[in-house]
Motif scaffolding. Structure first.
Motif, PDB file in Angstrom:
ATOM      1  N   LEU A 146       0.738  -1.174  -0.022  1.00 31.97           N
ATOM      2  CA  LEU A 146      -0.046   0.008   0.023  1.00 31.97           C
ATOM      3  C   LEU A 146       0.937   1.254  -0.112  1.00 31.97           C
ATOM      4  O   LEU A 146       2.048   1.169   0.452  1.00 31.97           O
ATOM      5  CB  LEU A 146      -0.913  -0.004   1.242  1.00 31.97           C
ATOM      6  N   ALA A 147       0.278   2.367  -0.468  1.00 33.81           N
ATOM      7  CA  ALA A 147       0.965   3.615  -0.325  1.00 33.81           C
ATOM      8  C   ALA A 147      -0.033   4.691   0.200  1.00 33.81           C
ATOM      9  O   ALA A 147      -1.015   4.651   0.063  1.00 33.81           O
ATOM     10  CB  ALA A 147       1.398   4.112  -1.726  1.00 33.81           C
ATOM     11  N   LEU A 148       0.599   5.615   1.014  1.00 35.32           N
ATOM     12  CA  LEU A 148      -0.170   6.834   1.693  1.00 35.32           C
ATOM     13  C   LEU A 148      -0.155   7.879   0.887  1.00 35.32           C
ATOM     14  O   LEU A 148       1.155   8.204   0.423  1.00 35.32           O
ATOM     15  CB  LEU A 148       0.265   6.784   2.924  1.00 35.32           C
ATOM     16  N   GLY A 149      -1.249   8.347   0.540  1.00 35.15           N
ATOM     17  CA  GLY A 149      -1.407   9.805  -0.152  1.00 35.15           C
ATOM     18  C   GLY A 149      -1.790  10.890   0.853  1.00 35.15           C
ATOM     19  O   GLY A 149      -2.756  11.218   0.922  1.00 35.15           O
ATOM     20  N   ASN A 150      -0.540  11.174   1.618  1.00 27.80           N
ATOM     21  CA  ASN A 150      -0.968  11.900   2.755  1.00 27.80           C
ATOM     22  C   ASN A 150      -1.442  13.366   2.583  1.00 27.80           C
ATOM     23  O   ASN A 150      -2.358  14.022   3.329  1.00 27.80           O
ATOM     24  CB  ASN A 150       0.489  12.209   3.586  1.00 27.80           C
ATOM     25  N   LEU A 151      -1.270  14.137   1.362  1.00 28.81           N
ATOM     26  CA  LEU A 151      -1.408  15.443   1.160  1.00 28.81           C
ATOM     27  C   LEU A 151      -3.009  15.466   0.768  1.00 28.81           C
ATOM     28  O   LEU A 151      -4.069  16.054   1.247  1.00 28.81           O
ATOM     29  CB  LEU A 151      -0.755  16.095   0.187  1.00 28.81           C
ATOM     30  N   ASP A 152      -3.307  14.457  -0.350  1.00 28.79           N
ATOM     31  CA  ASP A 152      -4.979  14.409  -0.520  1.00 28.79           C
ATOM     32  C   ASP A 152      -5.640  13.878   0.457  1.00 28.79           C
ATOM     33  O   ASP A 152      -6.818  14.227   0.652  1.00 28.79           O
ATOM     34  CB  ASP A 152      -4.906  13.500  -1.620  1.00 28.79           C
ATOM     35  N   LEU A 153      -5.170  13.051   1.325  1.00 24.99           N
ATOM     36  CA  LEU A 153      -5.974  12.492   2.500  1.00 24.99           C
ATOM     37  C   LEU A 153      -6.074  13.515   3.442  1.00 24.99           C
ATOM     38  O   LEU A 153      -7.301  13.907   3.960  1.00 24.99           O
ATOM     39  CB  LEU A 153      -5.386  11.187   3.319  1.00 24.99           C
ATOM     40  N   GLN A 154      -5.493  14.385   3.656  1.00 24.47           N
ATOM     41  CA  GLN A 154      -5.670  15.460   4.776  1.00 24.47           C
ATOM     42  C   GLN A 154      -6.606  16.491   3.949  1.00 24.47           C
ATOM     43  O   GLN A 154      -7.739  16.864   4.747  1.00 24.47           O
ATOM     44  CB  GLN A 154      -4.201  16.339   4.716  1.00 24.47           C
ATOM     45  N   ALA A 155      -6.716  16.833   2.682  1.00 25.10           N
ATOM     46  CA  ALA A 155      -7.532  17.579   2.146  1.00 25.10           C
ATOM     47  C   ALA A 155      -8.902  17.038   2.076  1.00 25.10           C
ATOM     48  O   ALA A 155      -9.958  17.564   2.601  1.00 25.10           O
ATOM     49  CB  ALA A 155      -7.188  17.984   0.542  1.00 25.10           C
ATOM     50  N   ASP A 156      -9.033  15.693   1.945  1.00 25.32           N
ATOM     51  CA  ASP A 156     -10.305  14.949   1.747  1.00 25.32           C
ATOM     52  C   ASP A 156     -11.178  14.962   3.216  1.00 25.32           C
ATOM     53  O   ASP A 156     -12.252  14.919   3.240  1.00 25.32           O
ATOM     54  CB  ASP A 156     -10.069  13.425   1.546  1.00 25.32           C
ATOM     55  N   LEU A 157     -10.238  15.170   4.255  1.00 20.51           N
ATOM     56  CA  LEU A 157     -10.672  14.737   5.627  1.00 20.51           C
ATOM     57  C   LEU A 157     -11.014  16.317   6.041  1.00 20.51           C
ATOM     58  O   LEU A 157     -11.294  16.420   7.474  1.00 20.51           O
ATOM     59  CB  LEU A 157      -9.818  14.141   6.617  1.00 20.51           C
ATOM     60  N   GLY A 158     -10.410  17.239   5.392  1.00 21.02           N
ATOM     61  CA  GLY A 158     -10.533  18.701   5.793  1.00 21.02           C
ATOM     62  C   GLY A 158      -9.587  19.021   6.905  1.00 21.02           C
ATOM     63  O   GLY A 158      -9.968  20.021   7.999  1.00 21.02           O
ATOM     64  N   MET A 159      -8.331  18.332   7.154  1.00 19.67           N
ATOM     65  CA  MET A 159      -7.456  18.538   8.120  1.00 19.67           C
ATOM     66  C   MET A 159      -6.673  19.617   7.778  1.00 19.67           C
ATOM     67  O   MET A 159      -6.318  19.743   6.627  1.00 19.67           O
ATOM     68  CB  MET A 159      -6.569  17.278   8.446  1.00 19.67           C
TER      69      MET A 159
END
Length: 279
Positions: A146-159
């Motif tokens: 697996l790979a983490l898309g940390n920037l997009d995940l932050q945006a999707d979660l509103g972090m």
């Protein structure tokens, strides 16, 4: 060769290169990166998608067999209008490994596996839905890691994360945990946006290793050496791992003590992983 036998399972650093910059493909392969991701997604504008596919198609025949084993193709996300054409290209060139952004379901991954039965798959987790379905994604067909898309995940979660991305610790733990349960290679951590702050890059890479990640995504050649340094086992760690494997062999898999420490299966697995990384 099974997708799980590819050396990409043990790569500790992956360098992105835009699909529209074919002049940089060989430079990336010669940069010291253990894996190179030719990007057809974020690094390519909507009007340049076909140009990127054409450049990749034309360059593919110039790569040696060894170079192809280093390459990962990041296609566009499932559901986008570019997805079908990207898969067709991957099928045409017999792509050894695909990075699938915004992976969100078992069906998405298994669908790609049916089209490309000899291609390893790295699902990129960068949405809340992908995180929620992490277990099924990790257990899908032909998933290498697996790979983490940390920037997009932050945006999707509103972090709005701090510099250490403390808010994503739970998500990072889930990727490591589900990878272990699914018995796939350790996951790949996301990017560090700074290309000049060596302390930040090193700290992010060191955190990833401590948490159980097996590698990290890089956006600039300057990051490769720092990430490699953080992940590569030291000579002392390699020697310890060899002793563990030897003690385990001599005990025929039974519990045994080494330097006053009990050597059981989890310790043996960690030692084997250390030796794999050292290779």
């Amino acid at each position: 060769m099974s997708p799980l036998e590819t050396s990409l399972a043990f790569c500790t650093n992956f360098l992105f290169v835009p699909g529209t910059r074919s002049d940089r493909f060989l430079k990336a392969l010669n940069s010291g990166a253990s894996g190179v991701i030719i990007d057809l997604e974020d690094a390519v504008g909507p009007n340049d998608k076909e140009t990127a596919r054409t450049q990749l198609r034309e360059a593919w025949g110039t790569f040696s067999a060894a170079q192809k084993k280093q390459l990962v193709i990041r296609i566009n996300a499932p559901g986008t209008k570019y997805y079908g054409a990207d898969l067709s290209l991957a099928q045409e060139i017999y792509a050894p490994c695909l990075l699938i952004p915004k992976s969100e379901s078992l069906d998405q991954i298994n669908g790609v596996a049916q089209i490309l039965p000899n291609t390893a798959i790295i699902p990129m987790i960068e949405t809340a839905l992908g995180l929620d379905r992490l277990k099924e994604i990790a257990n899908a067909q032909q998933v290498l890691r697996l790979a983490l898309g940390n920037l997009d995940l932050q945006a999707d979660l509103g972090m709005v994360c701090d510099e250490q991305e403390s808010e994503l610790l739970t998500a990072r733990f889930q990727l490591v945990f589900q990878s272990r349960v699914a018995e796939i290679a350790p996951p790949i951590d996301g990017v560090t946006t700074s290309t000049t702050d060596e302390n930040r890059i090193s700290a992010d890479a060191a955190r990833a290793k401590r948490m159980g990640f097996g590698g990290k995504l890089c956006i600039h050649p300057k990051q490769i050496g720092l990430v490699r340094q953080a992940f590569d086992p030291s000579s002392a760690e390699i020697e310890w791992a060899k002793r563990v494997i030897k003690a385990d062999y001599e005990s025929h898999g039974g519990a045994v003590k080494l330097d006053g420490r009990m050597i059981d299966r989890p310790v043996v697995i960690l030692a084997q992983r250390t030796l794999n990384q050292a290779k």
